[in-house]
Design a protein around this motif. Structure first.
Motif, short mmCIF file in Angstrom:
data_model
loop_
_atom_site.label_atom_id
_atom_site.label_comp_id
_atom_site.label_asym_id
_atom_site.label_seq_id
_atom_site.Cartn_x
_atom_site.Cartn_y
_atom_site.Cartn_z
N LEU A 122 -11.65 -1.71 5.85
CA LEU A 122 -12.52 -2.36 4.87
C LEU A 122 -11.98 -2.16 3.46
CD1 LEU A 122 -16.01 -1.40 6.36
CD2 LEU A 122 -14.78 -3.57 6.61
N ASP A 123 -11.53 -0.94 3.15
CA ASP A 123 -10.92 -0.69 1.84
C ASP A 123 -9.67 -1.54 1.65
OD1 ASP A 123 -12.85 1.21 1.23
OD2 ASP A 123 -11.60 2.92 1.80
N ALA A 124 -8.86 -1.64 2.69
CA ALA A 124 -7.62 -2.42 2.61
C ALA A 124 -7.91 -3.90 2.37
CB ALA A 124 -6.80 -2.23 3.88
N LEU A 125 -8.95 -4.43 3.02
CA LEU A 125 -9.31 -5.83 2.80
C LEU A 125 -9.66 -6.07 1.33
CD1 LEU A 125 -11.54 -6.97 5.79
CD2 LEU A 125 -9.30 -7.82 5.15
N VAL A 126 -10.46 -5.19 0.76
CA VAL A 126 -10.86 -5.35 -0.63
C VAL A 126 -9.64 -5.27 -1.54
CG1 VAL A 126 -12.21 -4.33 -2.52
CG2 VAL A 126 -13.22 -4.56 -0.24
N LEU A 127 -8.77 -4.30 -1.29
CA LEU A 127 -7.56 -4.16 -2.11
C LEU A 127 -6.66 -5.39 -1.99
CD1 LEU A 127 -6.54 -0.46 -1.51
CD2 LEU A 127 -7.19 -1.49 -3.68
N ALA A 128 -6.43 -5.82 -0.77
CA ALA A 128 -5.51 -6.95 -0.55
C ALA A 128 -6.06 -8.25 -1.15
CB ALA A 128 -5.24 -7.13 0.94
N ALA A 129 -7.38 -8.40 -1.15
CA ALA A 129 -7.98 -9.63 -1.67
C ALA A 129 -8.20 -9.59 -3.18
CB ALA A 129 -9.31 -9.89 -0.96
N ALA A 130 -8.44 -8.40 -3.73
CA ALA A 130 -8.86 -8.31 -5.12
C ALA A 130 -7.74 -8.09 -6.11
CB ALA A 130 -9.89 -7.19 -5.27
N TYR A 131 -6.67 -7.51 -5.70
CA TYR A 131 -5.63 -7.13 -6.64
C TYR A 131 -4.35 -7.91 -6.38
CZ TYR A 131 -8.83 -3.35 -7.56
OH TYR A 131 -9.94 -2.64 -7.88
N ASP A 132 -3.64 -8.15 -7.44
CA ASP A 132 -2.36 -8.83 -7.32
C ASP A 132 -1.29 -7.75 -7.08
OD1 ASP A 132 -0.45 -10.77 -7.28
OD2 ASP A 132 -0.32 -10.94 -9.45
N MET A 133 -1.25 -7.27 -5.86
CA MET A 133 -0.32 -6.20 -5.50
C MET A 133 0.98 -6.82 -4.99
SD MET A 133 -3.01 -3.77 -3.48
CE MET A 133 -1.93 -2.38 -3.28
N GLU A 135 3.89 -7.80 -2.60
CA GLU A 135 3.85 -8.06 -1.15
C GLU A 135 4.37 -6.86 -0.36
OE1 GLU A 135 2.86 -10.01 2.26
OE2 GLU A 135 2.34 -10.57 0.22
N GLU A 136 5.38 -6.18 -0.88
CA GLU A 136 5.94 -5.02 -0.19
C GLU A 136 4.89 -3.91 -0.03
OE1 GLU A 136 8.93 -1.63 -1.62
OE2 GLU A 136 9.89 -3.60 -1.46
N THR A 137 4.09 -3.69 -1.06
CA THR A 137 3.03 -2.68 -1.00
C THR A 137 1.98 -3.08 0.02
OG1 THR A 137 3.40 -2.16 -3.33
CG2 THR A 137 1.30 -1.45 -2.38
N LEU A 138 1.61 -4.35 0.02
CA LEU A 138 0.62 -4.82 0.98
C LEU A 138 1.14 -4.71 2.42
CD1 LEU A 138 -0.73 -7.96 -0.90
CD2 LEU A 138 -1.93 -5.80 -0.50
N GLN A 139 2.41 -4.99 2.61
CA GLN A 139 2.99 -4.86 3.96
C GLN A 139 2.99 -3.41 4.43
OE1 GLN A 139 6.79 -6.79 3.54
NE2 GLN A 139 5.92 -8.83 3.80
N ARG A 140 3.28 -2.48 3.51
CA ARG A 140 3.21 -1.05 3.86
C ARG A 140 1.79 -0.67 4.24
NH1 ARG A 140 6.36 0.37 -0.64
NH2 ARG A 140 4.54 1.32 -1.60
#
Length: 161
Positions: A122-133, A135-140
């Motif tokens: 749930l935390d990861a969904l919010v982070l992935a949707a809300a922040y312009d992170m 792609e490499e960080t999101l893949q990790r």
């Protein structure tokens, strides 16, 4: 092609887009790219809103100790976010949704570690949707979630797949 009992030939695309009112290919490409940018911008807001709703509802259901029937509506929201993420080419967000779906449907709902793993998702969904992170960080992040889900016992999940 047969229409109303008579044969009709298809008009080739190059004929349809040719002629005196034809739009140059470069302009069509520019229009397409602009439309894709608008859809992407609209999707980002949709994803943020949906992810927050999923996280808030999921945490409430975990706290309540909800049964499978109560998880079904949330599961539907996650599947909606996953499929719209696929359309918007948000691969990591889609992967996080897929991992959460796996946890809900395939992991033993009595595993004491399950609530913690669901909360991570749930935390990861919010982070992935809300922040312009990046792609490499999101893949990790997606990889780490897969590892967390991998420690859970398989069994009867909260939701029937």
């Amino acid at each position: 092609m047969i229409r109303d009992g008579r044969t009709e030939q298809r008009v080739p695309l190059h004929v349809k887009v040719g002629g005196p009112a034809a739009v140059p290919i470069a302009e069509l490409i520019e229009r397409g790219e602009a439309a894709a940018q608008r859809v992407s911008a609209d999707y980002a807001e949709h994803a943020r809103t949906q992810a927050k709703e999923i996280a808030t509802t999921g945490r409430a259901l975990l706290k309540k100790g909800a049964d499978g029937a109560e998880w079904n509506s949330l599961y539907t929201l996650v599947r909606d976010l996953r499929t719209s993420g696929e359309s918007a080419n948000r691969r990591t967000l889609t992967g996080i949704c897929e991992s959460l779906e796996f946890v809900w449907t395939r992991c033993d709902r009595n595993d004491r570690r399950l609530p913690a793993v669901i909360n991570l998702h749930l935390d990861a969904l919010v982070l992935a949707a809300a922040y312009d992170m990046p792609e490499e960080t999101l893949q990790r992040l997606e990889t780490e979630l897969g590892l967390a889900a991998g420690v859970l016992r398989l069994g009867e999940g909260h939701i029937e797949p």
